[in-house]
Design a protein around this motif. Sequence first.
Motif, PDB file in Angstrom:
ATOM      1  N   ALA A   1     -31.909 -19.412   6.813  1.00 15.23           N
ATOM      2  CA  ALA A   1     -32.577 -19.619   5.518  1.00 15.23           C
ATOM      3  C   ALA A   1     -33.996 -19.053   5.567  1.00 15.23           C
ATOM      4  CB  ALA A   1     -32.607 -21.110   5.213  1.00 15.23           C
ATOM      5  N   PRO A   2     -34.451 -18.456   4.438  1.00 13.27           N
ATOM      6  CA  PRO A   2     -33.856 -18.437   3.099  1.00 13.27           C
ATOM      7  C   PRO A   2     -32.779 -17.364   2.874  1.00 13.27           C
ATOM      8  CG  PRO A   2     -35.967 -17.338   3.038  1.00 13.27           C
ATOM      9  CD  PRO A   2     -35.816 -17.875   4.434  1.00 13.27           C
ATOM     10  N   LEU A   3     -32.465 -16.561   3.892  1.00  9.80           N
ATOM     11  CA  LEU A   3     -31.298 -15.687   3.770  1.00  9.80           C
ATOM     12  C   LEU A   3     -30.080 -16.570   3.476  1.00  9.80           C
ATOM     13  CD1 LEU A   3     -30.042 -12.793   4.235  1.00  9.80           C
ATOM     14  CD2 LEU A   3     -29.560 -13.572   6.557  1.00  9.80           C
ATOM     15  N   ARG A   4     -29.300 -16.189   2.482  1.00 14.00           N
ATOM     16  CA  ARG A   4     -28.149 -16.998   2.091  1.00 14.00           C
ATOM     17  C   ARG A   4     -26.891 -16.516   2.806  1.00 14.00           C
ATOM     18  NH1 ARG A   4     -26.470 -16.320  -2.633  1.00 14.00           N
ATOM     19  NH2 ARG A   4     -27.601 -14.420  -3.144  1.00 14.00           N
ATOM     20  N   VAL A   5     -26.087 -17.465   3.269  1.00 19.92           N
ATOM     21  CA  VAL A   5     -24.839 -17.140   3.965  1.00 19.92           C
ATOM     22  C   VAL A   5     -23.703 -17.921   3.311  1.00 19.92           C
ATOM     23  CG1 VAL A   5     -23.595 -17.111   6.155  1.00 19.92           C
ATOM     24  CG2 VAL A   5     -26.085 -16.781   6.126  1.00 19.92           C
ATOM     25  N   ASN A   6     -22.680 -17.201   2.856  1.00 19.33           N
ATOM     26  CA  ASN A   6     -21.513 -17.812   2.233  1.00 19.33           C
ATOM     27  C   ASN A   6     -20.253 -17.118   2.737  1.00 19.33           C
ATOM     28  OD1 ASN A   6     -22.801 -19.655   0.105  1.00 19.33           O
ATOM     29  ND2 ASN A   6     -23.761 -17.690  -0.388  1.00 19.33           N
ATOM     30  N   ALA A   7     -19.114 -17.623   2.335  1.00 21.78           N
ATOM     31  CA  ALA A   7     -17.842 -16.970   2.632  1.00 21.78           C
ATOM     32  C   ALA A   7     -16.931 -17.088   1.425  1.00 21.78           C
ATOM     33  CB  ALA A   7     -17.169 -17.594   3.854  1.00 21.78           C
ATOM     34  N   VAL A   8     -16.060 -16.115   1.277  1.00 19.31           N
ATOM     35  CA  VAL A   8     -15.001 -16.164   0.270  1.00 19.31           C
ATOM     36  C   VAL A   8     -13.692 -16.398   1.006  1.00 19.31           C
ATOM     37  CG1 VAL A   8     -13.719 -14.861  -1.466  1.00 19.31           C
ATOM     38  CG2 VAL A   8     -16.227 -14.678  -1.357  1.00 19.31           C
ATOM     39  N   SER A   9     -12.906 -17.347   0.503  1.00 20.80           N
ATOM     40  CA  SER A   9     -11.616 -17.681   1.101  1.00 20.80           C
ATOM     41  C   SER A   9     -10.502 -17.293   0.131  1.00 20.80           C
ATOM     42  CB  SER A   9     -11.556 -19.183   1.418  1.00 20.80           C
ATOM     43  OG  SER A   9     -10.285 -19.531   1.919  1.00 20.80           O
ATOM     44  N   PRO A  10      -9.909 -16.113   0.311  1.00 18.90           N
ATOM     45  CA  PRO A  10      -8.843 -15.688  -0.604  1.00 18.90           C
ATOM     46  C   PRO A  10      -7.535 -16.414  -0.325  1.00 18.90           C
ATOM     47  CG  PRO A  10      -9.874 -13.821   0.535  1.00 18.90           C
ATOM     48  CD  PRO A  10     -10.252 -15.063   1.268  1.00 18.90           C
ATOM     49  N   GLY A  11      -6.794 -16.631  -1.387  1.00 20.28           N
ATOM     50  CA  GLY A  11      -5.419 -17.094  -1.253  1.00 20.28           C
ATOM     51  C   GLY A  11      -4.489 -15.901  -1.210  1.00 20.28           C
ATOM     52  N   LEU A  12      -3.244 -16.131  -1.532  1.00 18.52           N
ATOM     53  CA  LEU A  12      -2.248 -15.060  -1.493  1.00 18.52           C
ATOM     54  C   LEU A  12      -2.603 -14.002  -2.533  1.00 18.52           C
ATOM     55  CD1 LEU A  12       0.340 -14.164  -0.127  1.00 18.52           C
ATOM     56  CD2 LEU A  12       1.624 -15.374  -1.891  1.00 18.52           C
ATOM     57  N   THR A  13      -2.744 -12.766  -2.062  1.00 17.61           N
ATOM     58  CA  THR A  13      -3.233 -11.672  -2.903  1.00 17.61           C
ATOM     59  C   THR A  13      -2.310 -10.465  -2.774  1.00 17.61           C
ATOM     60  OG1 THR A  13      -5.499 -12.434  -2.451  1.00 17.61           O
ATOM     61  CG2 THR A  13      -5.249 -10.230  -3.403  1.00 17.61           C
ATOM     62  N   ASP A  14      -2.058  -9.804  -3.860  1.00 17.65           N
ATOM     63  CA  ASP A  14      -1.290  -8.559  -3.847  1.00 17.65           C
ATOM     64  C   ASP A  14      -2.175  -7.486  -3.227  1.00 17.65           C
ATOM     65  OD1 ASP A  14       0.386  -6.452  -4.225  1.00 17.65           O
ATOM     66  OD2 ASP A  14       0.489  -6.605  -6.398  1.00 17.65           O
TER      67      ASP A  14
ATOM     68  N   GLY B   1      -2.889 -13.597  -6.662  1.00 13.00           N
ATOM     69  CA  GLY B   1      -4.121 -13.003  -7.158  1.00 13.00           C
ATOM     70  C   GLY B   1      -4.160 -11.492  -6.997  1.00 13.00           C
ATOM     71  N   SER B   2      -5.109 -10.882  -7.681  1.00 10.92           N
ATOM     72  CA  SER B   2      -5.374  -9.451  -7.519  1.00 10.92           C
ATOM     73  C   SER B   2      -6.631  -9.274  -6.676  1.00 10.92           C
ATOM     74  CB  SER B   2      -5.574  -8.774  -8.876  1.00 10.92           C
ATOM     75  OG  SER B   2      -6.802  -9.191  -9.464  1.00 10.92           O
ATOM     76  N   ALA B   3      -6.760  -8.116  -6.062  1.00 10.77           N
ATOM     77  CA  ALA B   3      -7.946  -7.842  -5.255  1.00 10.77           C
ATOM     78  C   ALA B   3      -9.219  -7.916  -6.098  1.00 10.77           C
ATOM     79  CB  ALA B   3      -7.819  -6.465  -4.597  1.00 10.77           C
ATOM     80  N   ASP B   4      -9.133  -7.480  -7.349  1.00 12.29           N
ATOM     81  CA  ASP B   4     -10.321  -7.514  -8.210  1.00 12.29           C
ATOM     82  C   ASP B   4     -10.741  -8.948  -8.523  1.00 12.29           C
ATOM     83  OD1 ASP B   4     -12.264  -5.981  -9.911  1.00 12.29           O
ATOM     84  OD2 ASP B   4     -11.325  -7.185 -11.479  1.00 12.29           O
ATOM     85  N   GLU B   5      -9.769  -9.842  -8.673  1.00 15.96           N
ATOM     86  CA  GLU B   5     -10.109 -11.250  -8.915  1.00 15.96           C
ATOM     87  C   GLU B   5     -10.812 -11.847  -7.700  1.00 15.96           C
ATOM     88  OE1 GLU B   5      -6.743 -12.874 -11.986  1.00 15.96           O
ATOM     89  OE2 GLU B   5      -6.103 -12.344  -9.960  1.00 15.96           O
ATOM     90  N   ILE B   6     -10.349 -11.490  -6.511  1.00 14.30           N
ATOM     91  CA  ILE B   6     -11.016 -11.967  -5.295  1.00 14.30           C
ATOM     92  C   ILE B   6     -12.417 -11.364  -5.209  1.00 14.30           C
ATOM     93  CG2 ILE B   6     -10.857 -12.184  -2.807  1.00 14.30           C
ATOM     94  CD1 ILE B   6      -8.572 -13.544  -4.328  1.00 14.30           C
ATOM     95  N   ALA B   7     -12.538 -10.092  -5.547  1.00  9.86           N
ATOM     96  CA  ALA B   7     -13.833  -9.408  -5.448  1.00  9.86           C
ATOM     97  C   ALA B   7     -14.892 -10.065  -6.322  1.00  9.86           C
ATOM     98  CB  ALA B   7     -13.675  -7.939  -5.827  1.00  9.86           C
ATOM     99  N   SER B   8     -14.486 -10.622  -7.446  1.00 10.39           N
ATOM    100  CA  SER B   8     -15.470 -11.241  -8.339  1.00 10.39           C
ATOM    101  C   SER B   8     -16.200 -12.390  -7.658  1.00 10.39           C
ATOM    102  CB  SER B   8     -14.797 -11.724  -9.624  1.00 10.39           C
ATOM    103  OG  SER B   8     -13.920 -12.817  -9.358  1.00 10.39           O
TER     104      SER B   8
END
Length: 251
Positions: free
Chosen positions: A177-190, A219-226
Amino acid sequence: MSAAHVRLSPAPIVRSLVIGAQSSIGRAVAARLSRRRGELMLACGDLPGLEGTAHSLRALAKSEIQTHQALLEDTDSLRRLFDHAGQIDHLVITASAPSPGLRLAELDLDEVRLAFERKLWGSIQAVQLALPYLSRHGSVTLTTGIVARKVTPGALGRTLINAALEASVKVLARELAPLRVNAVSPGLTDSDGYNGLDPMARMAMLARAGDRLPAGRVGSADEIASAYLFAIDNAFVTGTVIDVDGGALIS
């Protein structure tokens, strides 16, 4: 001084780096970022393929796009990448490491170790090497997966890798911090992960899997990308794992 003579300072150039940019989700993240003004750096092991992706993005891009060859498990290639990249405002790591989908009795632990080396230690190493270049008020977004918390027999290797990476997010968010660290957890994606299947078999398999989700589809890759763009844009989000799974965790 009158308002007519006030000169507005130009907006700072935002510099983003996507490692794993040739994966389905990585390409989708790159496409979204390319439509913003700034500088976009894309990296993966397949440089010819990546240059083809960059060429296709440049037609509609507002960003300057550069390509670099780098592998998460190759320390020297990461050092070269960051030396060339210079200052980075937003680092996104979308690279994956498939781990055998087998139950414990049949599991090849050496293969799991290799996957650990790439996705877990590779991601942590990349963030460590990027630290001198990362903007203090920028962001890092990692990639995990729903098997970190969704009990899935036969997915022990992927569960271990993704759970460990998710656990690191909150620690890194506090440490850096203050650098922000997050993660995205995708589900089943085409995604490209199913490219080896017969097209009809692929469609049928994804349809069956989607029917079991509250969202009614995969899901679609674009939906995950958002979700990556949300993690980049929302300066009040840190230490968070963002689930984009069509409701898999509640099904």
